[in-house]
Scaffold this motif. Sequence first.
Motif, PDB file in Angstrom:
ATOM      1  N   ARG A 147       0.811  -1.214   0.000  1.00 59.90           N
ATOM      2  CA  ARG A 147       0.000   0.000   0.000  1.00 59.90           C
ATOM      3  C   ARG A 147       0.851   1.274   0.000  1.00 59.90           C
ATOM      4  NH1 ARG A 147      -4.537  -1.612   4.626  1.00 59.90           N
ATOM      5  NH2 ARG A 147      -6.064  -2.519   3.191  1.00 59.90           N
ATOM      6  N   MET A 148       2.158   1.155   0.079  1.00 63.36           N
ATOM      7  CA  MET A 148       3.030   2.315   0.212  1.00 63.36           C
ATOM      8  C   MET A 148       3.239   2.999  -1.135  1.00 63.36           C
ATOM      9  SD  MET A 148       6.803   2.514   1.967  1.00 63.36           S
ATOM     10  CE  MET A 148       7.526   1.273   0.869  1.00 63.36           C
ATOM     11  N   PRO A 149       2.859   4.273  -1.261  1.00 61.73           N
ATOM     12  CA  PRO A 149       3.084   4.996  -2.517  1.00 61.73           C
ATOM     13  C   PRO A 149       4.575   5.136  -2.823  1.00 61.73           C
ATOM     14  CG  PRO A 149       1.466   6.137  -1.155  1.00 61.73           C
ATOM     15  CD  PRO A 149       2.091   5.080  -0.299  1.00 61.73           C
ATOM     16  N   ALA A 150       4.911   5.183  -4.082  1.00 58.93           N
ATOM     17  CA  ALA A 150       6.315   5.270  -4.492  1.00 58.93           C
ATOM     18  C   ALA A 150       6.975   6.543  -3.994  1.00 58.93           C
ATOM     19  CB  ALA A 150       6.418   5.184  -6.013  1.00 58.93           C
ATOM     20  N   ALA A 151       6.205   7.628  -3.863  1.00 57.37           N
ATOM     21  CA  ALA A 151       6.772   8.921  -3.476  1.00 57.37           C
ATOM     22  C   ALA A 151       6.863   9.123  -1.964  1.00 57.37           C
ATOM     23  CB  ALA A 151       5.938  10.048  -4.083  1.00 57.37           C
ATOM     24  N   THR A 152       6.614   8.076  -1.187  1.00 62.61           N
ATOM     25  CA  THR A 152       6.681   8.177   0.276  1.00 62.61           C
ATOM     26  C   THR A 152       8.069   8.628   0.724  1.00 62.61           C
ATOM     27  OG1 THR A 152       5.010   6.454   0.579  1.00 62.61           O
ATOM     28  CG2 THR A 152       6.514   6.835   2.411  1.00 62.61           C
ATOM     29  N   ARG A 153       8.112   9.535   1.707  1.00 65.31           N
ATOM     30  CA  ARG A 153       9.390   9.999   2.265  1.00 65.31           C
ATOM     31  C   ARG A 153       9.752   9.272   3.552  1.00 65.31           C
ATOM     32  NH1 ARG A 153       9.492  16.164   3.144  1.00 65.31           N
ATOM     33  NH2 ARG A 153      11.483  15.537   4.070  1.00 65.31           N
ATOM     34  N   PHE A 154       8.747   8.989   4.381  1.00 66.58           N
ATOM     35  CA  PHE A 154       8.957   8.254   5.621  1.00 66.58           C
ATOM     36  C   PHE A 154       7.890   7.167   5.725  1.00 66.58           C
ATOM     37  CE2 PHE A 154      10.339  12.638   6.815  1.00 66.58           C
ATOM     38  CZ  PHE A 154      11.684  12.364   7.066  1.00 66.58           C
ATOM     39  N   ALA A 155       8.282   5.996   6.228  1.00 60.49           N
ATOM     40  CA  ALA A 155       7.307   4.931   6.455  1.00 60.49           C
ATOM     41  C   ALA A 155       7.591   4.272   7.800  1.00 60.49           C
ATOM     42  CB  ALA A 155       7.369   3.889   5.342  1.00 60.49           C
ATOM     43  N   VAL A 156       6.523   3.958   8.513  1.00 65.26           N
ATOM     44  CA  VAL A 156       6.627   3.309   9.824  1.00 65.26           C
ATOM     45  C   VAL A 156       5.825   2.011   9.745  1.00 65.26           C
ATOM     46  CG1 VAL A 156       6.404   3.587  12.301  1.00 65.26           C
ATOM     47  CG2 VAL A 156       6.616   5.618  10.845  1.00 65.26           C
ATOM     48  N   LEU A 157       6.515   0.890   9.899  1.00 64.78           N
ATOM     49  CA  LEU A 157       5.886  -0.416   9.724  1.00 64.78           C
ATOM     50  C   LEU A 157       6.040  -1.242  10.996  1.00 64.78           C
ATOM     51  CD1 LEU A 157       7.155  -0.986   6.116  1.00 64.78           C
ATOM     52  CD2 LEU A 157       4.803  -0.556   6.777  1.00 64.78           C
ATOM     53  N   GLU A 158       4.909  -1.672  11.510  1.00 65.28           N
ATOM     54  CA  GLU A 158       4.861  -2.480  12.730  1.00 65.28           C
ATOM     55  C   GLU A 158       5.056  -3.950  12.373  1.00 65.28           C
ATOM     56  OE1 GLU A 158       1.519  -3.670  16.102  1.00 65.28           O
ATOM     57  OE2 GLU A 158       1.289  -1.817  14.956  1.00 65.28           O
ATOM     58  N   MET A 159       5.852  -4.636  13.172  1.00 62.12           N
ATOM     59  CA  MET A 159       6.086  -6.061  12.956  1.00 62.12           C
ATOM     60  C   MET A 159       5.878  -6.827  14.255  1.00 62.12           C
ATOM     61  SD  MET A 159       9.417  -6.112  10.437  1.00 62.12           S
ATOM     62  CE  MET A 159      10.145  -4.538  10.890  1.00 62.12           C
ATOM     63  N   GLY A 160       5.007  -7.825  14.222  1.00 62.78           N
ATOM     64  CA  GLY A 160       4.737  -8.636  15.399  1.00 62.78           C
ATOM     65  C   GLY A 160       5.131 -10.081  15.164  1.00 62.78           C
ATOM     66  N   MET A 161       5.085 -10.850  16.232  1.00 64.91           N
ATOM     67  CA  MET A 161       5.408 -12.271  16.100  1.00 64.91           C
ATOM     68  C   MET A 161       4.885 -13.003  17.327  1.00 64.91           C
ATOM     69  SD  MET A 161       7.922 -13.357  18.378  1.00 64.91           S
ATOM     70  CE  MET A 161       8.229 -12.405  19.863  1.00 64.91           C
ATOM     71  N   ASN A 162       4.630 -14.294  17.187  1.00 66.35           N
ATOM     72  CA  ASN A 162       4.378 -15.136  18.352  1.00 66.35           C
ATOM     73  C   ASN A 162       5.135 -16.455  18.282  1.00 66.35           C
ATOM     74  OD1 ASN A 162       2.872 -16.620  16.509  1.00 66.35           O
ATOM     75  ND2 ASN A 162       0.895 -15.944  17.307  1.00 66.35           N
ATOM     76  N   HIS A 163       6.055 -16.565  17.321  1.00 66.78           N
ATOM     77  CA  HIS A 163       6.919 -17.740  17.203  1.00 66.78           C
ATOM     78  C   HIS A 163       8.314 -17.291  16.755  1.00 66.78           C
ATOM     79  CE1 HIS A 163       3.034 -19.864  17.007  1.00 66.78           C
ATOM     80  NE2 HIS A 163       3.702 -20.916  17.426  1.00 66.78           N
ATOM     81  N   PRO A 164       9.348 -18.007  17.148  1.00 67.54           N
ATOM     82  CA  PRO A 164      10.687 -17.688  16.647  1.00 67.54           C
ATOM     83  C   PRO A 164      10.729 -17.792  15.121  1.00 67.54           C
ATOM     84  CG  PRO A 164      10.809 -19.256  18.478  1.00 67.54           C
ATOM     85  CD  PRO A 164       9.361 -19.144  18.106  1.00 67.54           C
ATOM     86  N   GLY A 165      11.494 -16.915  14.504  1.00 67.09           N
ATOM     87  CA  GLY A 165      11.688 -16.948  13.055  1.00 67.09           C
ATOM     88  C   GLY A 165      10.755 -16.066  12.266  1.00 67.09           C
ATOM     89  N   GLU A 166       9.621 -15.647  12.862  1.00 64.73           N
ATOM     90  CA  GLU A 166       8.660 -14.832  12.110  1.00 64.73           C
ATOM     91  C   GLU A 166       9.229 -13.464  11.755  1.00 64.73           C
ATOM     92  OE1 GLU A 166       4.263 -15.210  13.097  1.00 64.73           O
ATOM     93  OE2 GLU A 166       5.174 -15.966  14.931  1.00 64.73           O
ATOM     94  N   LEU A 167       9.840 -12.805  12.725  1.00 59.44           N
ATOM     95  CA  LEU A 167      10.398 -11.482  12.457  1.00 59.44           C
ATOM     96  C   LEU A 167      11.567 -11.551  11.490  1.00 59.44           C
ATOM     97  CD1 LEU A 167      10.346  -9.446  15.797  1.00 59.44           C
ATOM     98  CD2 LEU A 167       9.183  -8.936  13.668  1.00 59.44           C
ATOM     99  N   ALA A 168      12.320 -12.627  11.541  1.00 60.07           N
ATOM    100  CA  ALA A 168      13.465 -12.765  10.633  1.00 60.07           C
ATOM    101  C   ALA A 168      13.003 -12.660   9.187  1.00 60.07           C
ATOM    102  CB  ALA A 168      14.170 -14.097  10.876  1.00 60.07           C
ATOM    103  N   HIS A 169      11.835 -13.216   8.892  1.00 58.81           N
ATOM    104  CA  HIS A 169      11.307 -13.137   7.528  1.00 58.81           C
ATOM    105  C   HIS A 169      10.716 -11.756   7.242  1.00 58.81           C
ATOM    106  CE1 HIS A 169       9.476 -14.176   3.753  1.00 58.81           C
ATOM    107  NE2 HIS A 169       8.270 -13.864   4.220  1.00 58.81           N
ATOM    108  N   LEU A 170       9.895 -11.250   8.175  1.00 58.17           N
ATOM    109  CA  LEU A 170       9.227  -9.964   7.939  1.00 58.17           C
ATOM    110  C   LEU A 170      10.227  -8.834   7.747  1.00 58.17           C
ATOM    111  CD1 LEU A 170       6.280 -10.156  10.497  1.00 58.17           C
ATOM    112  CD2 LEU A 170       6.221 -10.615   8.042  1.00 58.17           C
ATOM    113  N   THR A 171      11.314  -8.835   8.526  1.00 61.23           N
ATOM    114  CA  THR A 171      12.279  -7.734   8.422  1.00 61.23           C
ATOM    115  C   THR A 171      13.030  -7.749   7.101  1.00 61.23           C
ATOM    116  OG1 THR A 171      13.987  -6.539   9.652  1.00 61.23           O
ATOM    117  CG2 THR A 171      14.231  -8.923   9.527  1.00 61.23           C
ATOM    118  N   THR A 172      13.139  -8.913   6.469  1.00 59.99           N
ATOM    119  CA  THR A 172      13.787  -8.943   5.153  1.00 59.99           C
ATOM    120  C   THR A 172      12.870  -8.373   4.075  1.00 59.99           C
ATOM    121  OG1 THR A 172      13.033 -11.221   4.728  1.00 59.99           O
ATOM    122  CG2 THR A 172      15.191 -10.944   5.752  1.00 59.99           C
ATOM    123  N   LEU A 173      11.550  -8.353   4.321  1.00 60.82           N
ATOM    124  CA  LEU A 173      10.627  -7.670   3.410  1.00 60.82           C
ATOM    125  C   LEU A 173      10.688  -6.160   3.620  1.00 60.82           C
ATOM    126  CD1 LEU A 173       7.387  -9.871   3.699  1.00 60.82           C
ATOM    127  CD2 LEU A 173       8.974  -9.806   1.775  1.00 60.82           C
TER     128      LEU A 173
END
Length: 457
Positions: A147-173
């Motif tokens: 949903r992030m427009p190409a012309a965005t200057r700042f973006a704040v993205l929340e990342m949650g998890m309830n199992h090991p390894g979930e954040l490792a994948h999300l942060t690479t996105l």
Amino acid sequence: MDTLWTSNDIATAVNGEASTAFAASGVAFDSREVGPGDLFIALSGEATDGYRFLDQAYAQGAAGAIVSAAANGPNVRVADTFAALEDLARAARARTTARIIGVTGSVGKTSTKEALFAALDRSAPGATHRSVKSYNNHTGVPLSLARMPAATRFAVLEMGMNHPGELAHLTTLVRPHVAIVTAIAPAHTQFFPDESAIADAKGEIFLGLEPGGIAIVPYDSPHRDRLIAAAQPYASKIVTFGTSKDADVRPIETMPLKTGGTFVTARIGERELSFTIAQPGAHWVSNALAVLAAVDAVGGDLARAGLALGELGGMAGRGARFVARVPGGEALVIDESYNANPASMEATLAVLGATPGRHVAILGEMRELGVATAEYHAALAAPIIAANVETALLVGEAMAPLASALEGRIELRHVPTAAAALEILPEMLAPGDAILVKGSNGVGLSRVVAALAGGMA
């Protein structure tokens, strides 16, 4: 409406084939959220198949869809729609020059994300992007990126998890330039052996830091050194925040205000900033310090960030306040109904304790706490007594240990469901009450909040 994606852009990003040319101004995978001009992604999940709602999405004005089977409207066809969602997220991240901030933590991540958005939007109005609601999981994060427009200057993205390894994948996105851990506390302990393991899982956010990236870590946490060690291989700089005089971002002075907020003079590196936090509670001072650390890290305007913190309102389910009609008059409601764990329960009970009026706590059980569930619930007795709670309504079977711990100490009712709570609630309330509503989302206390907002007189 501005074009977010063209069918050609989508087909290229997801390695799909467009049926016809179209342009989309938004992205959704929940058919209930589809509006005119949106791209609908027909995900197949355990509970339902988005393909069943394809015609509904078109009827609501969807410009096109990503599908894995034939469709009766404009579409891009792929083999796997979830893989396509992630590919679209990667394409959105690749095409932007925005400064990206990733936020995680056991408590405070959504509030911090919203405060950061408000602070940065002052520096770049209309060019700041964020995750909406609590879209922080394996589908919510790629959707927020898509949903992030190409012309965005700042973006704040929340990342949650309830199992090991979930954040490792999300942060690479997300590939953040700045990664924040707000706090470590007992949450989802059903899936972790101890808090150290939770800290390790939260520390996975640093794996995706971009070259030159900055890690922001809570200095006062007992897991500070563990988080710093997790960040060191990936961060060019580590910034700490907290109340200690040794934290990089810290308060020099704090003063509670009659409005419930706090006036703060803070040191950010070599600079000082005086500002007001509109939201009540010591936990909001911590959130604000993390916000200032991140704004500074991405080159935002600290003075404008301070102004934003002074005007920040409470979010529905996370601190919103309103006056409700109760039998005989009116009462103040503090809506914290979205989620709960031991740390956030204690923090919001302290806020209730500092609020004028007779203190009423409507508390739902805390979920995903594993073998220590009974102990965690019973331990809430101390902060409830410290907050001078006079009346408590406990909801859910897991609240039984707390009911036993409070028996004979305060006026108390214990019911199994939110529906049962609604039946007896009017008789428990009086004019002038300060009412806290808090529990895990699955308990359904949002129904109680809705009933209070609708008037119970």
